[in-house]
Design an enzyme around this catalytic site. Structure first.
Site, PDB file in Angstrom:
ATOM      1  N   ARG A  52     -34.508   3.916  -1.513  1.00 21.76           N
ATOM      2  CA  ARG A  52     -35.782   4.095  -2.224  1.00 21.76           C
ATOM      3  C   ARG A  52     -35.635   3.744  -3.702  1.00 21.76           C
ATOM      4  O   ARG A  52     -36.525   3.147  -4.300  1.00 21.76           O
ATOM      5  CB  ARG A  52     -36.278   5.541  -2.053  1.00 21.76           C
ATOM      6  CG  ARG A  52     -37.691   5.754  -2.578  1.00 21.76           C
ATOM      7  CD  ARG A  52     -38.248   7.111  -2.203  1.00 21.76           C
ATOM      8  NE  ARG A  52     -37.555   8.216  -2.852  1.00 21.76           N
ATOM      9  CZ  ARG A  52     -37.828   9.504  -2.654  1.00 21.76           C
ATOM     10  NH1 ARG A  52     -38.804   9.842  -1.826  1.00 21.76           N
ATOM     11  NH2 ARG A  52     -37.156  10.445  -3.270  1.00 21.76           N
ATOM     12  N   LYS A 151     -40.923   5.510  -7.446  1.00 23.55           N
ATOM     13  CA  LYS A 151     -40.535   6.746  -8.138  1.00 23.55           C
ATOM     14  C   LYS A 151     -40.148   6.336  -9.558  1.00 23.55           C
ATOM     15  O   LYS A 151     -38.968   6.123  -9.867  1.00 23.55           O
ATOM     16  CB  LYS A 151     -39.384   7.412  -7.388  1.00 23.55           C
ATOM     17  CG  LYS A 151     -39.339   8.905  -7.595  1.00 23.55           C
ATOM     18  CD  LYS A 151     -38.534   9.560  -6.511  1.00 23.55           C
ATOM     19  CE  LYS A 151     -38.059  10.923  -6.906  1.00 23.55           C
ATOM     20  NZ  LYS A 151     -39.108  11.880  -7.223  1.00 23.55           N
ATOM     21  N   GLU A 184     -51.016  14.142  -2.518  1.00 21.75           N
ATOM     22  CA  GLU A 184     -49.759  14.910  -2.572  1.00 21.75           C
ATOM     23  C   GLU A 184     -49.873  15.994  -3.635  1.00 21.75           C
ATOM     24  O   GLU A 184     -50.866  16.063  -4.352  1.00 21.75           O
ATOM     25  CB  GLU A 184     -48.571  13.984  -2.848  1.00 21.75           C
ATOM     26  CG  GLU A 184     -48.696  13.164  -4.123  1.00 21.75           C
ATOM     27  CD  GLU A 184     -47.661  12.038  -4.241  1.00 21.75           C
ATOM     28  OE1 GLU A 184     -46.752  11.939  -3.413  1.00 21.75           O
ATOM     29  OE2 GLU A 184     -47.791  11.255  -5.191  1.00 21.75           O
TER      30      GLU A 184
HETATM   31  N1  PXG Z   1     -44.212  13.192  -4.231  1.00 19.66           N
HETATM   32  C1  PXG Z   1     -43.851  13.023  -5.506  1.00 19.66           C
HETATM   33  C2  PXG Z   1     -44.807  12.473  -6.478  1.00 19.66           C
HETATM   34  C3  PXG Z   1     -42.545  13.373  -5.911  1.00 19.66           C
HETATM   35  O1  PXG Z   1     -42.178  13.209  -7.182  1.00 19.66           O
HETATM   36  C4  PXG Z   1     -42.059  14.049  -3.627  1.00 19.66           C
HETATM   37  C5  PXG Z   1     -43.357  13.669  -3.299  1.00 19.66           C
HETATM   38  C6  PXG Z   1     -41.152  14.531  -2.556  1.00 19.66           C
HETATM   39  O2  PXG Z   1     -40.168  13.554  -2.217  1.00 19.66           O
HETATM   40  P1  PXG Z   1     -38.717  13.951  -1.702  1.00 19.66           P
HETATM   41  O3  PXG Z   1     -38.041  12.650  -1.465  1.00 19.66           O
HETATM   42  O4  PXG Z   1     -38.072  14.760  -2.784  1.00 19.66           O
HETATM   43  O5  PXG Z   1     -38.893  14.733  -0.464  1.00 19.66           O
HETATM   44  C7  PXG Z   1     -41.639  13.929  -4.966  1.00 19.66           C
HETATM   45  C8  PXG Z   1     -40.283  14.409  -5.357  1.00 19.66           C
HETATM   46  C9  PXG Z   1     -39.558  18.614  -9.022  1.00 19.66           C
HETATM   47  C10 PXG Z   1     -39.501  17.124  -8.953  1.00 19.66           C
HETATM   48  O6  PXG Z   1     -39.180  19.154 -10.073  1.00 19.66           O
HETATM   49  C11 PXG Z   1     -39.775  16.423  -7.769  1.00 19.66           C
HETATM   50  C12 PXG Z   1     -39.693  15.036  -7.774  1.00 19.66           C
HETATM   51  C13 PXG Z   1     -39.385  14.422  -8.926  1.00 19.66           C
HETATM   52  C14 PXG Z   1     -39.143  15.126 -10.068  1.00 19.66           C
HETATM   53  C15 PXG Z   1     -39.171  16.475 -10.088  1.00 19.66           C
HETATM   54  O7  PXG Z   1     -39.981  19.252  -8.057  1.00 19.66           O
HETATM   55  N2  PXG Z   1     -39.900  14.182  -6.696  1.00 19.66           N
END
Ligand code: PXG
Length: 287
Positions: A52, A151, A184
């Site tokens: 990713r 991301k 989301e």
């Molecule tokens: N949507 C967004 C916009 C994200 O940033 C997820 C979904 C979940 O993806 P994963 O791969 O982690 O299952 C994310 C996750 C936090 C934090 O503090 C989370 C993310 C990035 C920065 C901080 O919870 N990404």
């Protein structure tokens, strides 16, 4: 001793781990990142996170100056060095140092940063009671503007949504896309459970395809739940039996109140609890 911080080939202490004020990651949010978990000293789905990361980089015309196998080794080495059994890894690739103009061609070389540290999750009572949430007025970015599938280092719309939630005194926010479909949470994907079927917004429609989301879909299918990736409206959330969020940091957490309505019984439901248990087992098993 944690945090372990690696920047472009050198390990640093917290106090001297610094980037230039001319780095376009800082000046323009020009860069990409990953958040990854370590369970029992094993990195959870590192291959998917690295894929990713490189796809996000490709999406913003950024060439990571390290091949994927070397990135793998870097992360494994930093985790081993930390000595942590349970950890959170932040991998960041910035456009690198340039001038004050936004032209990325002025940046000679992207910078790679790898941080291994611990992470603060929601407090245990939030997992027991579920989160309160509201629908934010701030939508996620349009899929042809900055694709939410990337991301990137630009999280301002998600932060603005989070601020709405903070101002209203709720735990989390649900963001819509530019067409008004449910997208989301501020850093998590979402699921609604109705009559034993899980529904979640389709990843190709322009949300981040979460690694946790993918794992939950696999686990749910194994447990013979129906899983549908379909466009959702707020109505589908309001009328669901259960609702939960998934993310690397939070894992699986129920939403029990949304926009002043109780979701289902108002307590984390049996499907959410079962999937959370299965996820824990999967993560600690490490596949
Ligand atoms: N949507 C967004 C916009 C994200 O940033 C997820 C979904 C979940 O993806 P994963 O791969 O982690 O299952 C994310 C996750 C936090 C934090 O503090 C989370 C993310 C990035 C920065 C901080 O919870 N990404």
């Amino acid at each position: 001793m944690p945090p372990i911080i690696w920047i472009d080939g050198t390990y640093h202490d917290r106090n001297d781990a610094k980037v230039s004020v001319f780095d376009h990651g800082l000046l323009y949010g020009d860069g990409v990142f990953e958040g990854i978990r370590v369970y029992n000293r094993r990195v959870f789905r590192l291959g998917q996170h690295i894929d990713r990361l490189y796809a996000s980089a490709k999406g913003v015309w950024l060439e990571i100056p390290l091949a994927k196998p070397a990135m793998h080794r870097l992360v494994e080495e930093a985790v081993a060095k930390s000595g942590l059994d349970e950890a959170y890894i932040r991998l960041v690739v910035t456009r690198g140092v340039g001038d004050l103009g936004l032209d990325p061609r002025k940046c000679a070389k992207p910078s790679i940063i790898c941080i291994v540290d611990t992470i603060q999750l929601w407090s245990p009572d939030r997992y027991e009671k579920g989160l309160t949430a509201l629908t934010a007025a701030t939508p996620i970015s349009h899929r042809e503007s900055l694709s939410p599938r990337i991301k990137s280092l630009n999280y301002l719309s998600h932060i603005m949504a989070k601020v709405e939630g903070i101002a209203a005194g709720v735990d989390e926010v649900i963001m819509l896309d530019s067409q008004g479909y449910v997208a989301e949470a501020s850093g998590m994907n979402l699921f609604a459970v109705t009559n034993g079927t899980l529904r979640t917004p389709p990843a190709y429609a322009g949300i981040l395809r979460g690694v946790t989301r993918d794992a939950v879909i696999e686990l749910a299918r194994e447990a013979t739940y129906g899983v549908e990736e379909v466009p959702l409206n707020r109505y589908d959330l309001y009328t669901a039996d259960e609702m939960f969020l998934t993310g690397t940091a939070a894992e699986i957490v129920a939403v029990t109140r949304l926009d002043g309505r109780s979701i289902g019984t108002g307590k984390p439901g049996p499907t959410t609890q079962q999937l959370a248990k299965r996820f824990k087992a999967l993560a600690t098993r490490g596949d």
